[in-house]
Motif scaffolding. Structure first.
Motif, PDB file in Angstrom:
ATOM      1  N   VAL A  17       0.839  -1.199   0.000  1.00 23.44           N
ATOM      2  CA  VAL A  17       0.000   0.000   0.000  1.00 23.44           C
ATOM      3  C   VAL A  17       0.876   1.251   0.000  1.00 23.44           C
ATOM      4  O   VAL A  17       0.610   2.202  -0.751  1.00 23.44           O
ATOM      5  CB  VAL A  17      -0.975  -0.009   1.201  1.00 23.44           C
ATOM      6  CG1 VAL A  17      -1.703   1.313   1.322  1.00 23.44           C
ATOM      7  CG2 VAL A  17      -1.968  -1.151   1.065  1.00 23.44           C
ATOM      8  N   LYS A  18       1.922   1.249   0.806  1.00 25.86           N
ATOM      9  CA  LYS A  18       2.823   2.411   0.843  1.00 25.86           C
ATOM     10  C   LYS A  18       3.544   2.592  -0.490  1.00 25.86           C
ATOM     11  O   LYS A  18       3.635   3.712  -1.012  1.00 25.86           O
ATOM     12  CB  LYS A  18       3.847   2.245   1.962  1.00 25.86           C
ATOM     13  CG  LYS A  18       3.252   2.415   3.335  1.00 25.86           C
ATOM     14  CD  LYS A  18       4.305   2.208   4.404  1.00 25.86           C
ATOM     15  CE  LYS A  18       3.673   2.228   5.779  1.00 25.86           C
ATOM     16  NZ  LYS A  18       4.650   1.957   6.834  1.00 25.86           N
ATOM     17  N   ALA A  19       4.053   1.486  -1.055  1.00 23.93           N
ATOM     18  CA  ALA A  19       4.744   1.571  -2.342  1.00 23.93           C
ATOM     19  C   ALA A  19       3.787   2.036  -3.441  1.00 23.93           C
ATOM     20  O   ALA A  19       4.155   2.870  -4.286  1.00 23.93           O
ATOM     21  CB  ALA A  19       5.340   0.217  -2.701  1.00 23.93           C
ATOM     22  N   GLY A  20       2.570   1.524  -3.423  1.00 24.08           N
ATOM     23  CA  GLY A  20       1.583   1.946  -4.414  1.00 24.08           C
ATOM     24  C   GLY A  20       1.244   3.416  -4.298  1.00 24.08           C
ATOM     25  O   GLY A  20       1.050   4.104  -5.302  1.00 24.08           O
ATOM     26  N   GLY A  21       1.175   3.917  -3.072  1.00 29.66           N
ATOM     27  CA  GLY A  21       0.919   5.340  -2.866  1.00 29.66           C
ATOM     28  C   GLY A  21       2.029   6.205  -3.429  1.00 29.66           C
ATOM     29  O   GLY A  21       1.778   7.245  -4.058  1.00 29.66           O
ATOM     30  N   ILE A  22       3.264   5.769  -3.229  1.00 25.26           N
ATOM     31  CA  ILE A  22       4.408   6.527  -3.753  1.00 25.26           C
ATOM     32  C   ILE A  22       4.399   6.516  -5.272  1.00 25.26           C
ATOM     33  O   ILE A  22       4.600   7.556  -5.915  1.00 25.26           O
ATOM     34  CB  ILE A  22       5.721   5.954  -3.187  1.00 25.26           C
ATOM     35  CG1 ILE A  22       5.807   6.241  -1.687  1.00 25.26           C
ATOM     36  CG2 ILE A  22       6.932   6.516  -3.919  1.00 25.26           C
ATOM     37  CD1 ILE A  22       6.915   5.513  -0.972  1.00 25.26           C
ATOM     38  N   VAL A  23       4.153   5.350  -5.865  1.00 26.26           N
ATOM     39  CA  VAL A  23       4.104   5.255  -7.330  1.00 26.26           C
ATOM     40  C   VAL A  23       2.956   6.099  -7.877  1.00 26.26           C
ATOM     41  O   VAL A  23       3.102   6.780  -8.899  1.00 26.26           O
ATOM     42  CB  VAL A  23       3.986   3.778  -7.773  1.00 26.26           C
ATOM     43  CG1 VAL A  23       3.739   3.656  -9.260  1.00 26.26           C
ATOM     44  CG2 VAL A  23       5.238   3.010  -7.387  1.00 26.26           C
ATOM     45  N   PHE A  24       1.819   6.088  -7.195  1.00 26.48           N
ATOM     46  CA  PHE A  24       0.676   6.894  -7.629  1.00 26.48           C
ATOM     47  C   PHE A  24       1.022   8.377  -7.600  1.00 26.48           C
ATOM     48  O   PHE A  24       0.711   9.125  -8.535  1.00 26.48           O
ATOM     49  CB  PHE A  24      -0.526   6.611  -6.731  1.00 26.48           C
ATOM     50  CG  PHE A  24      -1.767   7.345  -7.152  1.00 26.48           C
ATOM     51  CD1 PHE A  24      -2.619   6.795  -8.082  1.00 26.48           C
ATOM     52  CD2 PHE A  24      -2.075   8.589  -6.623  1.00 26.48           C
ATOM     53  CE1 PHE A  24      -3.765   7.469  -8.480  1.00 26.48           C
ATOM     54  CE2 PHE A  24      -3.208   9.273  -7.007  1.00 26.48           C
ATOM     55  CZ  PHE A  24      -4.056   8.707  -7.948  1.00 26.48           C
ATOM     56  N   ILE A  25       1.679   8.830  -6.536  1.00 26.61           N
ATOM     57  CA  ILE A  25       2.054  10.248  -6.427  1.00 26.61           C
ATOM     58  C   ILE A  25       3.045  10.624  -7.529  1.00 26.61           C
ATOM     59  O   ILE A  25       2.927  11.710  -8.122  1.00 26.61           O
ATOM     60  CB  ILE A  25       2.609  10.552  -5.028  1.00 26.61           C
ATOM     61  CG1 ILE A  25       1.467  10.486  -4.014  1.00 26.61           C
ATOM     62  CG2 ILE A  25       3.299  11.907  -4.981  1.00 26.61           C
ATOM     63  CD1 ILE A  25       1.911  10.552  -2.577  1.00 26.61           C
ATOM     64  N   LEU A  26       4.000   9.742  -7.828  1.00 24.11           N
ATOM     65  CA  LEU A  26       4.931  10.017  -8.927  1.00 24.11           C
ATOM     66  C   LEU A  26       4.183  10.142 -10.253  1.00 24.11           C
ATOM     67  O   LEU A  26       4.488  11.021 -11.071  1.00 24.11           O
ATOM     68  CB  LEU A  26       5.979   8.915  -9.013  1.00 24.11           C
ATOM     69  CG  LEU A  26       7.007   8.869  -7.896  1.00 24.11           C
ATOM     70  CD1 LEU A  26       7.908   7.642  -8.048  1.00 24.11           C
ATOM     71  CD2 LEU A  26       7.830  10.139  -7.877  1.00 24.11           C
ATOM     72  N   GLY A  27       3.206   9.276 -10.469  1.00 22.36           N
ATOM     73  CA  GLY A  27       2.403   9.368 -11.685  1.00 22.36           C
ATOM     74  C   GLY A  27       1.577  10.634 -11.739  1.00 22.36           C
ATOM     75  O   GLY A  27       1.413  11.248 -12.797  1.00 22.36           O
ATOM     76  N   ALA A  28       1.055  11.059 -10.589  1.00 21.96           N
ATOM     77  CA  ALA A  28       0.274  12.303 -10.554  1.00 21.96           C
ATOM     78  C   ALA A  28       1.162  13.508 -10.857  1.00 21.96           C
ATOM     79  O   ALA A  28       0.753  14.420 -11.592  1.00 21.96           O
ATOM     80  CB  ALA A  28      -0.388  12.462  -9.191  1.00 21.96           C
TER      81      ALA A  28
END
Length: 86
Positions: A17-28
């Motif tokens: 969940v934490k890694a996915g959040g970081i990847v999502f923020i990078l994509g945003a």
């Protein structure tokens, strides 16, 4: 209604969940950077820059996998506790 115990230890799926959040923020952030030239009347970025925007979806999928992993672990723990009490 049962209370969930609050512990500081990591549960299954938390890291995803934490890694996915970081990847999502990078994509945003990549999406914001890629969209900026369209509003600033400058030359748009090349196609591969738009592909980086797909990190938002990848991050969402990673986070969803972490949530599902946590759900599965909680179900296994509940089933174990049910079988021990019966």
């Amino acid at each position: 209604m049962t209370a969930t115990p609050q512990t500081d230890e990591a549960r299954p799926g938390d890291a995803l969940v934490k890694a996915g959040g970081i990847v999502f923020i990078l994509g945003a952030l990549a999406t914001l950077a890629t969209m900026a030239p369209l509003f600033l009347d400058t030359d748009p970025f090349p196609s591969y820059a738009w592909a980086v925007c797909m990190l938002m979806g990848v991050g969402f999928i990673i986070s969803a996998a972490g949530v599902l992993r946590g759900i599965a672990a909680q179900r296994r723990a509940a089933a174990r506790s049910q079988s021990q009490t019966s």
